[in-house]
Design a protein around this motif. Structure first.
Motif, PDB file in Angstrom:
ATOM      1  N   GLU A 117       3.291  -2.003  -1.189  1.00  0.00           N
ATOM      2  CA  GLU A 117       2.308  -1.139  -0.544  1.00  0.00           C
ATOM      3  C   GLU A 117       0.940  -1.806  -0.510  1.00  0.00           C
ATOM      4  O   GLU A 117       0.203  -1.698   0.482  1.00  0.00           O
TER       5      GLU A 117
ATOM      6  N   ARG B 197      -1.217  -2.735   2.882  1.00  0.00           N
ATOM      7  CA  ARG B 197      -2.618  -2.343   3.106  1.00  0.00           C
ATOM      8  C   ARG B 197      -3.454  -3.560   3.485  1.00  0.00           C
ATOM      9  O   ARG B 197      -4.330  -3.480   4.358  1.00  0.00           O
TER      10      ARG B 197
ATOM     11  N   ARG C 155      -5.522  -4.260   6.916  1.00  0.00           N
ATOM     12  CA  ARG C 155      -6.946  -4.590   6.888  1.00  0.00           C
ATOM     13  C   ARG C 155      -7.238  -5.847   7.695  1.00  0.00           C
ATOM     14  O   ARG C 155      -8.188  -5.900   8.484  1.00  0.00           O
TER      15      ARG C 155
END
Length: 240
Positions: free
Chosen positions: A196, A200, A204
Motif C-alpha cells: 500500500e 501511494r 504521488r
C-alpha cells in the motif's frame, strides 16, 4: 505461507515508475503502444508507429521498404565494442528496439514468474542479465552479470527468449557497431502494508508528472539499462 499474489513494477530508463495491476477491462483501458497493420498471416506491413506509455512517439518504421521514417532523438552514450573493450560513446544512430520499449517491458513482466523454489526459501534479490545487440539487429552473448539463484537466473533467461528479437543496430564512426544492453530483474517479497505504501508513492509520482513537475526522486538511468521488479505480495516471512 499465505496466498501469493504476484504484482509487477516496471522502472524504465530515465522515466517514471509504472505499476501493472490486475483489473477488469485492463486491455481496453491501456493505450496501444504499437500501431500498424498486419497481413492475414500476421506479418507486419506498411508503416508502424511505436509509442511510450505516455503516448510519446518513439519510432516509425516502414516494413515494406525497411526504412526508418522517424526515430526519437537520443544523445545517450551507449556501450559499444571498440577493439577489445566496451566503451561508452554517443552514436550517429543509437541502438534501439524495433518496437515499443514500454510494450516489450510490459510483455516481459507478464511472462516472468517468481520461482517456487525462491518463494520456499524466501529468497530475494536481483538478477542482472547482459546481452549484445549485434550489427544484424539481433541479440547474442547473453551473460548473467549478477546471479540470485539458478532458478531465478533461468526464469529471467526463459522470459527474455519469449520476446521478439528485432532491433535497430547502433551506427558509430559510419558503420553498424555491436552495443551492450542490461536487464535487471529484482525479485522481492512484501506484505500488504508495504504494498500500500508503494502504491501511494506510485500515485504521488504519477500526479507529480501530470502536474509537470520533475520527479527528482526517480533516478535517471542509462537507456541501455532497464529494471523490472517482480513482487510476491502477501508473504508471511519466517522469523528463523
Amino acid at each position: 505461507m499465505k496466498a501469493i499474489l504476484l504484482v509487477g513494477l516496471v522502472i524504465l530508463s530515465a522515466g517514471p515508475i509504472h505499476a501493472q495491476k490486475k483489473q477488469k477491462n485492463a486491455a481496453t483501458s491501456r493505450p496501444k503502444l504499437e500501431q500498424g497493420t498486419t497481413t492475414a498471416e500476421g506479418k507486419r506491413t506498411g508503416k508502424w508507429s511505436f509509442y511510450t506509455s505516455k503516448q510519446a512517439l518513439e519510432l516509425t518504421f516502414d516494413y515494406d521498404s525497411s526504412r526508418i521514417n522517424f526515430l526519437q532523438p537520443d544523445t545517450t552514450s551507449y556501450l559499444v565494442r571498440i577493439g577489445e573493450e566496451w566503451t561508452p560513446r554517443r552514436m550517429a544512430r543509437a541502438p534501439r528496439l524495433l518496437g515499443s520499449t514500454d510494450q516489450r517491458l510490459d510483455d516481459l513482466l507478464r511472462s516472468l514468474r517468481y520461482p517456487i523454489s525462491a518463494l520456499r526459501q524466501q529468497l530475494q534479490g536481483t538478477v542482472v542479465m547482459g546481452y549484445t545487440v549485434d550489427v544484424t539487429g539481433h541479440t547474442r552473448d547473453f551473460t548473467v552479470e549478477s546471479s540470485l539463484s539458478p532458478d531465478c537466473d533461468q526464469e529471467v533467461w526463459r522470459a527474455i527468449k519469449t520476446l521478439p528479437d528485432n532491433w535497430i543496430p547502433a551506427v558509430y564512426a559510419g558503420r553498424p557497431t555491436p552495443s551492450r544492453f542490461y536487464l535487471s530483474v529484482k525479485f522481492q517479497m512484501i506484505d500488504e502494508a508495504e504494498h500500500e505504501r508503494q502504491q501511494r508513492e506510485l500515485k504521488r509520482l504519477a500526479q507529480q508528472s501530470a502536474d509537470g513537475a520533475s520527479p527528482s526522486v526517480v533516478p535517471v538511468r542509462a537507456r541501455y539499462a532497464h529494471e523490472i521488479i517482480v513482487t510476491a505480495l502477501g508473504i508471511e516471512r519466517s522469523t528463523r
